[in-house]
Write an enzyme that holds these catalytic residues in place. Sequence first.
Site, PDB file in Angstrom:
ATOM      1  N   TRP A 251       1.814   1.555  -3.488  1.00 13.69           N
ATOM      2  CA  TRP A 251       0.773   2.137  -4.357  1.00 13.69           C
ATOM      3  C   TRP A 251       0.839   3.661  -4.310  1.00 13.69           C
ATOM      4  CZ3 TRP A 251      -2.145   0.039  -8.035  1.00 13.69           C
ATOM      5  CH2 TRP A 251      -3.261   0.746  -8.502  1.00 13.69           C
TER       6      TRP A 251
ATOM      7  N   TRP B 268      -8.903   7.998  -8.867  1.00 14.16           N
ATOM      8  CA  TRP B 268     -10.122   8.232  -9.637  1.00 14.16           C
ATOM      9  C   TRP B 268      -9.971   7.715 -11.066  1.00 14.16           C
ATOM     10  CZ3 TRP B 268     -15.107   9.500  -8.890  1.00 14.16           C
ATOM     11  CH2 TRP B 268     -15.474   9.880  -7.595  1.00 14.16           C
TER      12      TRP B 268
ATOM     13  N   GLU C  18       0.835  -1.200   0.000  1.00 19.00           N
ATOM     14  CA  GLU C  18       0.000   0.000   0.000  1.00 19.00           C
ATOM     15  C   GLU C  18       0.872   1.253   0.000  1.00 19.00           C
ATOM     16  OE1 GLU C  18      -3.265   0.252  -0.426  1.00 19.00           O
ATOM     17  OE2 GLU C  18      -3.308  -1.919  -0.677  1.00 19.00           O
TER      18      GLU C  18
ATOM     19  N   TRP D 285     -19.587  11.042 -22.340  1.00 18.13           N
ATOM     20  CA  TRP D 285     -20.268  11.506 -21.131  1.00 18.13           C
ATOM     21  C   TRP D 285     -21.555  12.239 -21.506  1.00 18.13           C
ATOM     22  CZ3 TRP D 285     -18.209   9.354 -17.072  1.00 18.13           C
ATOM     23  CH2 TRP D 285     -16.837   9.121 -17.003  1.00 18.13           C
TER      24      TRP D 285
ATOM     25  N   ASN E 105     -11.095   2.785   2.137  1.00 21.75           N
ATOM     26  CA  ASN E 105     -10.623   2.674   0.756  1.00 21.75           C
ATOM     27  C   ASN E 105     -11.522   1.796  -0.112  1.00 21.75           C
ATOM     28  OD1 ASN E 105      -8.492   3.281  -1.245  1.00 21.75           O
ATOM     29  ND2 ASN E 105      -8.179   1.066  -1.190  1.00 21.75           N
TER      30      ASN E 105
ATOM     31  N   TRP F  21     -15.367  11.433 -14.247  1.00 22.62           N
ATOM     32  CA  TRP F  21     -14.545  11.171 -13.064  1.00 22.62           C
ATOM     33  C   TRP F  21     -13.930  12.438 -12.493  1.00 22.62           C
ATOM     34  CZ3 TRP F  21      -9.486  12.690 -13.143  1.00 22.62           C
ATOM     35  CH2 TRP F  21      -8.864  12.856 -14.391  1.00 22.62           C
TER      36      TRP F  21
END
Length: 449
Positions: free
Chosen positions: A274, A379, A271, A302, A338, A356
């Site tokens: 990440w 995102w 993590e 969109w 998360n 997004w």
Amino acid sequence: MTAPVLVWFRDDLRIADHPALHTAAATGAPIIGIYVLDEGSAGVRALGGAARWWLHHSLTSLGERLAERGVRLVLRRGPAVRVIRQLVTETGARGIHWNRRYGKPERDIDAELKSGLRDEGVDAHSHAGNLLHEPWTAQTGAGTHYSVFTPFWRACQALPAPRLPLPEPPRMTPAAVDIASDALTDWELLPTAPDWAAGLRTAWTPGEPSAVARLHEFLEDDLSDYDRARDEPASGATSMISPRLRWGEISPHTAWHAAVEVGGSARFLAELGWREFAWHTLFHFPALADDNLRPEFDAFPWPPLDPDMLVSWQRGETGIPLVDAGMRELWETGHMHNRVRMVTASFLIKNLLIDWRIGEEWFWDTLVDADAASNPFNWQWVAGSGADAAPYFRVFNPILQAEKFDPHGEYIRRWGGATSREPIVDLRATRQAALNAYEAVKSSQRPAR
């Protein structure tokens, strides 16, 4: 009178494992700490409301800790290049130290300052203090940056181990120069009309001492169960150090070595990896918050924004229990588990078909741990337009996610997600609409016949 050395604090509001402060203190010169609230430099993103709240309290804590050691923290507001130059002139500083930043606008500011100050005889130095590895050190065999996490993390693990954290400087020499500082209250970082931060005050105590205490508490009580329970939002097994890392109240080196020392879980260390991957990506793709990392997603169709749908999502009034619980946790505490972040983001993008970037802006304003890399990076990962987003068309079903990760409904009840409100969309129909929209992305890549 000995000329002082400036230490420019940014997203590293700590004393321990602070390479810039450590190096400055080792010179024996008088030290002045400075923090610049830069809302005027080109490209620098203004902080969201929750971040401003955290910054106020973290600066208060840092100022108190420095004062206990005889060092002032001077606050100034304005474009960083102008303000830093003014401070160098006012103090007669012979040098300045800072820990590096990795966003493009911030790198440009720092490069301009370093070059200009050195030309004028001021000893300006930047240091590696906020990442385990500098973003340019992990490269593919072809000498390019990584776009997939697993090989990136494998390459990082093949590098020399992260350095040991530095201790607090054993001695810091106060500066005799009298220099004006802004009053923190004049920056008006705290909400007042209305004061919406009651839940944040209940949930958090910003500052380095609290960050260290939380890390040790997590390692002692929760690390052993982290692999199993980290995806269960009601379990309390997550570290809750993300805002501490975002504001640099604790360094990734400190977190890394503390976890390794107690037999840290590979999942927890990954993590941290990440987070590194997000900064690695931002360094090589500076427009991460604005542009699709995968340009083929520019073809995503969109639909026109439905503002009522967006407000329902923001307020946790969608009629989807796990989504509503997550959005209410976010508003109350400035944080969200998360796993639930992925679910709420997927619902906005793929069930409501809302861009997004609109969701990223909302999280930027409401999360205490939103930073310039991780927020847009995650995102885009959920949207399918970012790095390592495979399969890019994945849709998180919030009902199935709740059954799997909150099977007894504890998290949903805790945050008031279990209401009798009718869902604002049909999950099955909107999932199919999202998959149809993704076909436009695929079609844009097919060669014309």
